[in-house]
Design a protein around this motif. Structure first.
Motif, PDB file in Angstrom:
ATOM      1  N   MET A 104       0.833  -1.195   0.000  1.00  0.00           N
ATOM      2  CA  MET A 104       0.000   0.000   0.000  1.00  0.00           C
ATOM      3  C   MET A 104       0.874   1.252   0.000  1.00  0.00           C
ATOM      4  SD  MET A 104      -2.675   1.236   2.934  1.00  0.00           S
ATOM      5  CE  MET A 104      -3.576  -0.304   2.829  1.00  0.00           C
ATOM      6  N   LYS A 105       0.600   2.153  -0.910  1.00  0.00           N
ATOM      7  CA  LYS A 105       1.392   3.379  -1.030  1.00  0.00           C
ATOM      8  C   LYS A 105       0.491   4.589  -0.770  1.00  0.00           C
ATOM      9  CE  LYS A 105       4.865   1.619  -4.298  1.00  0.00           C
ATOM     10  NZ  LYS A 105       4.416   0.216  -4.240  1.00  0.00           N
ATOM     11  N   ILE A 106       0.944   5.455   0.145  1.00  0.00           N
ATOM     12  CA  ILE A 106       0.216   6.675   0.486  1.00  0.00           C
ATOM     13  C   ILE A 106       1.050   7.882   0.078  1.00  0.00           C
ATOM     14  CG2 ILE A 106      -0.845   8.034   2.328  1.00  0.00           C
ATOM     15  CD1 ILE A 106      -2.239   5.379   1.880  1.00  0.00           C
ATOM     16  N   LEU A 107       0.436   8.788  -0.672  1.00  0.00           N
ATOM     17  CA  LEU A 107       1.093  10.053  -1.021  1.00  0.00           C
ATOM     18  C   LEU A 107       0.668  11.106  -0.006  1.00  0.00           C
ATOM     19  CD1 LEU A 107       1.708  11.600  -4.461  1.00  0.00           C
ATOM     20  CD2 LEU A 107       0.552  12.999  -2.753  1.00  0.00           C
ATOM     21  N   GLY A 108       1.644  11.758   0.627  1.00  0.00           N
ATOM     22  CA  GLY A 108       1.366  12.761   1.642  1.00  0.00           C
ATOM     23  C   GLY A 108       1.627  14.167   1.134  1.00  0.00           C
ATOM     24  N   ILE A 109       0.781  15.104   1.553  1.00  0.00           N
ATOM     25  CA  ILE A 109       0.890  16.513   1.144  1.00  0.00           C
ATOM     26  C   ILE A 109       0.895  17.377   2.387  1.00  0.00           C
ATOM     27  CG2 ILE A 109      -0.204  18.397  -0.138  1.00  0.00           C
ATOM     28  CD1 ILE A 109      -1.678  16.169  -1.767  1.00  0.00           C
ATOM     29  N   GLU A 110       1.896  18.237   2.518  1.00  0.00           N
ATOM     30  CA  GLU A 110       1.982  19.179   3.637  1.00  0.00           C
ATOM     31  C   GLU A 110       2.034  20.601   3.093  1.00  0.00           C
ATOM     32  OE1 GLU A 110       2.782  21.708   6.799  1.00  0.00           O
ATOM     33  OE2 GLU A 110       1.731  19.802   6.730  1.00  0.00           O
ATOM     34  N   SER A 111       1.082  21.438   3.544  1.00  0.00           N
ATOM     35  CA  SER A 111       1.066  22.839   3.104  1.00  0.00           C
ATOM     36  C   SER A 111       0.418  23.723   4.164  1.00  0.00           C
ATOM     37  CB  SER A 111       0.291  22.981   1.779  1.00  0.00           C
ATOM     38  OG  SER A 111      -1.095  22.724   1.988  1.00  0.00           O
ATOM     39  N   SER A 112       0.654  23.416   5.447  1.00  0.00           N
ATOM     40  CA  SER A 112      -0.066  24.113   6.512  1.00  0.00           C
ATOM     41  C   SER A 112       0.445  25.523   6.770  1.00  0.00           C
ATOM     42  CB  SER A 112      -0.001  23.307   7.806  1.00  0.00           C
ATOM     43  OG  SER A 112       1.343  23.195   8.249  1.00  0.00           O
ATOM     44  N   CYS A 113       1.700  25.806   6.391  1.00  0.00           N
ATOM     45  CA  CYS A 113       2.254  27.133   6.677  1.00  0.00           C
ATOM     46  C   CYS A 113       3.197  27.568   5.560  1.00  0.00           C
ATOM     47  CB  CYS A 113       2.956  27.133   8.036  1.00  0.00           C
ATOM     48  SG  CYS A 113       3.437  28.778   8.614  1.00  0.00           S
ATOM     49  N   ASP A 114       4.492  27.505   5.800  1.00  0.00           N
ATOM     50  CA  ASP A 114       5.445  28.053   4.824  1.00  0.00           C
ATOM     51  C   ASP A 114       6.410  27.015   4.279  1.00  0.00           C
ATOM     52  OD1 ASP A 114       6.703  27.794   7.261  1.00  0.00           O
ATOM     53  OD2 ASP A 114       7.924  29.599   7.039  1.00  0.00           O
ATOM     54  N   GLU A 115       6.029  25.739   4.341  1.00  0.00           N
ATOM     55  CA  GLU A 115       6.767  24.678   3.652  1.00  0.00           C
ATOM     56  C   GLU A 115       5.804  23.910   2.767  1.00  0.00           C
ATOM     57  OE1 GLU A 115       9.702  25.487   6.874  1.00  0.00           O
ATOM     58  OE2 GLU A 115       7.654  24.753   7.119  1.00  0.00           O
ATOM     59  N   THR A 116       6.232  23.661   1.546  1.00  0.00           N
ATOM     60  CA  THR A 116       5.459  22.809   0.643  1.00  0.00           C
ATOM     61  C   THR A 116       6.194  21.480   0.547  1.00  0.00           C
ATOM     62  OG1 THR A 116       5.044  24.812  -0.667  1.00  0.00           O
ATOM     63  CG2 THR A 116       4.311  22.719  -1.595  1.00  0.00           C
ATOM     64  N   ALA A 117       5.484  20.377   0.783  1.00  0.00           N
ATOM     65  CA  ALA A 117       6.179  19.087   0.822  1.00  0.00           C
ATOM     66  C   ALA A 117       5.294  17.972   0.280  1.00  0.00           C
ATOM     67  CB  ALA A 117       6.619  18.761   2.248  1.00  0.00           C
ATOM     68  N   ILE A 118       5.954  16.993  -0.348  1.00  0.00           N
ATOM     69  CA  ILE A 118       5.300  15.793  -0.875  1.00  0.00           C
ATOM     70  C   ILE A 118       6.143  14.586  -0.455  1.00  0.00           C
ATOM     71  CG2 ILE A 118       4.586  14.509  -2.932  1.00  0.00           C
ATOM     72  CD1 ILE A 118       2.913  16.928  -2.737  1.00  0.00           C
ATOM     73  N   ALA A 119       5.480  13.497  -0.080  1.00  0.00           N
ATOM     74  CA  ALA A 119       6.191  12.262   0.280  1.00  0.00           C
ATOM     75  C   ALA A 119       5.358  11.059  -0.130  1.00  0.00           C
ATOM     76  CB  ALA A 119       6.478  12.220   1.777  1.00  0.00           C
ATOM     77  N   ILE A 120       6.026   9.927  -0.272  1.00  0.00           N
ATOM     78  CA  ILE A 120       5.345   8.665  -0.561  1.00  0.00           C
ATOM     79  C   ILE A 120       5.813   7.624   0.448  1.00  0.00           C
ATOM     80  CG2 ILE A 120       4.979   6.804  -2.232  1.00  0.00           C
ATOM     81  CD1 ILE A 120       5.421   8.899  -4.436  1.00  0.00           C
ATOM     82  N   TYR A 121       4.848   7.049   1.174  1.00  0.00           N
ATOM     83  CA  TYR A 121       5.135   6.025   2.175  1.00  0.00           C
ATOM     84  C   TYR A 121       4.549   4.701   1.718  1.00  0.00           C
ATOM     85  CZ  TYR A 121       5.308   3.466   6.568  1.00  0.00           C
ATOM     86  OH  TYR A 121       5.564   2.520   7.533  1.00  0.00           O
ATOM     87  N   ASP A 122       5.343   3.645   1.792  1.00  0.00           N
ATOM     88  CA  ASP A 122       4.911   2.306   1.415  1.00  0.00           C
ATOM     89  C   ASP A 122       4.803   1.450   2.672  1.00  0.00           C
ATOM     90  OD1 ASP A 122       5.581  -0.662   0.627  1.00  0.00           O
ATOM     91  OD2 ASP A 122       4.956   0.299  -1.235  1.00  0.00           O
ATOM     92  N   SER A 123       3.698   0.743   2.836  1.00  0.00           N
ATOM     93  CA  SER A 123       3.465  -0.033   4.054  1.00  0.00           C
ATOM     94  C   SER A 123       4.469  -1.169   4.231  1.00  0.00           C
ATOM     95  CB  SER A 123       2.046  -0.607   4.044  1.00  0.00           C
ATOM     96  OG  SER A 123       1.840  -1.422   2.895  1.00  0.00           O
ATOM     97  N   GLU A 124       5.103  -1.607   3.158  1.00  0.00           N
ATOM     98  CA  GLU A 124       6.081  -2.688   3.247  1.00  0.00           C
ATOM     99  C   GLU A 124       7.523  -2.190   3.218  1.00  0.00           C
ATOM    100  OE1 GLU A 124       5.235  -5.517   0.203  1.00  0.00           O
ATOM    101  OE2 GLU A 124       3.297  -6.109   1.061  1.00  0.00           O
ATOM    102  N   GLN A 125       7.790  -1.141   2.423  1.00  0.00           N
ATOM    103  CA  GLN A 125       9.159  -0.659   2.256  1.00  0.00           C
ATOM    104  C   GLN A 125       9.474   0.591   3.071  1.00  0.00           C
ATOM    105  OE1 GLN A 125      10.508  -0.806  -2.006  1.00  0.00           O
ATOM    106  NE2 GLN A 125       8.363  -1.364  -2.382  1.00  0.00           N
ATOM    107  N   GLY A 126       8.464   1.178   3.691  1.00  0.00           N
ATOM    108  CA  GLY A 126       8.690   2.404   4.451  1.00  0.00           C
ATOM    109  C   GLY A 126       8.659   3.633   3.564  1.00  0.00           C
ATOM    110  N   LEU A 127       9.363   4.662   3.978  1.00  0.00           N
ATOM    111  CA  LEU A 127       9.377   5.920   3.231  1.00  0.00           C
ATOM    112  C   LEU A 127      10.175   5.752   1.941  1.00  0.00           C
ATOM    113  CD1 LEU A 127       8.525   8.934   3.338  1.00  0.00           C
ATOM    114  CD2 LEU A 127      10.754   9.405   4.369  1.00  0.00           C
ATOM    115  N   LEU A 128       9.514   5.976   0.809  1.00  0.00           N
ATOM    116  CA  LEU A 128      10.176   5.806  -0.485  1.00  0.00           C
ATOM    117  C   LEU A 128      10.881   7.073  -0.943  1.00  0.00           C
ATOM    118  CD1 LEU A 128       7.476   3.779  -2.475  1.00  0.00           C
ATOM    119  CD2 LEU A 128       9.399   2.921  -1.121  1.00  0.00           C
TER     120      LEU A 128
END
Length: 336
Positions: free
Chosen positions: A1-25
């Motif tokens: 399972m792969k989850i794409l994460g989005i962070e934009s709450s203040c003054d950083e823009t960030a994207i990440a992909i976490y895999d339930s088997e491999q961890g942070l990709l």
């Protein structure tokens, strides 16, 4: 399972992909510090506009770095609060639209819960229950964590968050934005014992904090000083010592009253080396193990959003495609 994460709450823009088997990709971040530096603080409208410019290019680079296609993503997690309303809306609308286009679940994430769980991204064996100190530019919270999703706030700041106090004090001393790291660096040049600043609310019962008075005390000492470079460094050291000791005194008291064996320090101010070293030293004396994330996961980032989204994936039973952003949002409301 792969989850794409989005962070934009203040003054950083960030994207990440976490895999339930491999961890942070993969994860990528763009800081707006240079954009806001000339104003001495975050300008909400500029922050929101910059998120719009950065999100798609960052997502493409993150997908490339993780050797994934967008069709590989199983869910989209995004920060829905707390934070700046305009910035939150950009990330939430982008996240919901992306999830809708792929016919996959969207997972709204509480920003402070993500900070709280960030150390588990690297060390999933941290024992529950535990106590956490969340310290950032917008929040100062002592939280008892009975289980993931079950939180009790033991104490919080009644005025300025500690990170905000660091930034405002740095501005008083004429330092550049963002001021917290600048003040900590300057403090290393200060002389111990020249100034003794108060430790606010440490003589009162309870676990609440207050840092606005400490900021005012610093301003008064600076205004009546000779304003030399050494004086500036001495005052920076005295402020940092007072803020850090205040946090540690409250944290140790919370460890004792809850009988916790594990303690988490997280949030942007958790990158402060003095705070990390001293809280670990004091916790060792009462046999409490302190955990904190790597520096790159202390400040706002999408890795913690993707990971928290994964942990909450199973609770996403229905897809509403509703965009709801909450600039103010208590952790305890997640208990419901």
């Amino acid at each position: 399972m792969k989850i794409l994460g989005i962070e934009s709450s203040c003054d950083e823009t960030a994207i990440a992909i976490y895999d339930s088997e491999q961890g942070l990709l993969a994860h990528m971040l763009h800081s707006q510090a240079a954009l806001h530096s000339e104003y001495g603080g975050v300008v909400p409208e500029l922050a929101a506009r910059d998120h719009i410019r950065r999100l798609i290019p960052l997502m493409k680079k993150t997908l490339s770095n993780s050797n994934c296609n967008i069709q590989d993503i199983d869910g989209v997690a995004y920060t829905t609060g707390p934070g700046l309303m305009g910035s939150l809306l950009v990330g939430a609308c982008f996240g919901e639209s992306l999830a809708w286009s792929l016919s996959i679940p969207s997972i709204p994430v509480h920003h402070m819960e993500a900070h709280l769980l960030a150390p588990l991204l690297e060390d999933p064996e941290i024992r529950l229950p535990f106590v956490a100190l969340l310290v950032s530019g917008g929040h100062t919270l002592l939280v008892e964590v009975k289980k993931i999703g079950k939180y009790k706030i033991l104490g919080e700041s009644l005025d300025d968050a500690v990170g905000e106090a660091f930034d405002k004090t740095a501005k008083i001393l004429g330092l550049r934005y963002p001021g917290g790291p600048e003040l900590a660096a300057l403090a290393t040049k200060g002389k111990t014992g020249v100034y003794k600043f108060p430790r606010p609310m440490t003589k009162k019962p309870g676990f609440d904090f207050s840092f606005s008075g400490l900021k005012t005390y610093t301003l008064n000492e600076w205004q009546k000083s000779k304003k030399t470079d050494q004086v500036r460094a001495n005052i920076a050291l005295a402020f940092e010592d007072a803020a850090v000791e205040t946090l540690i005194l409250k944290a140790i008291a919370a460890m004792k009253i809850t009988n916790t064996r594990d303690f988490i320090l997280a949030g942007g101010v958790a990158a402060n080396s003095k705070l990390r070293n001293l809280i670990k030293k004091e916790a060792d004396k009462i046999s409490v193990k302190v955990h904190f994330p790597s520096i790159e996961y202390c400040t706002d980032n999408a890795a913690m959003i993707a990971y928290t989204g994964y942990l909450r994936f199973e609770s996403c039973k229905k897809i509403t495609r509703e965009v709801v952003c909450r600039p103010r949002w208590s952790l305890e409301e997640l208990n419901d």
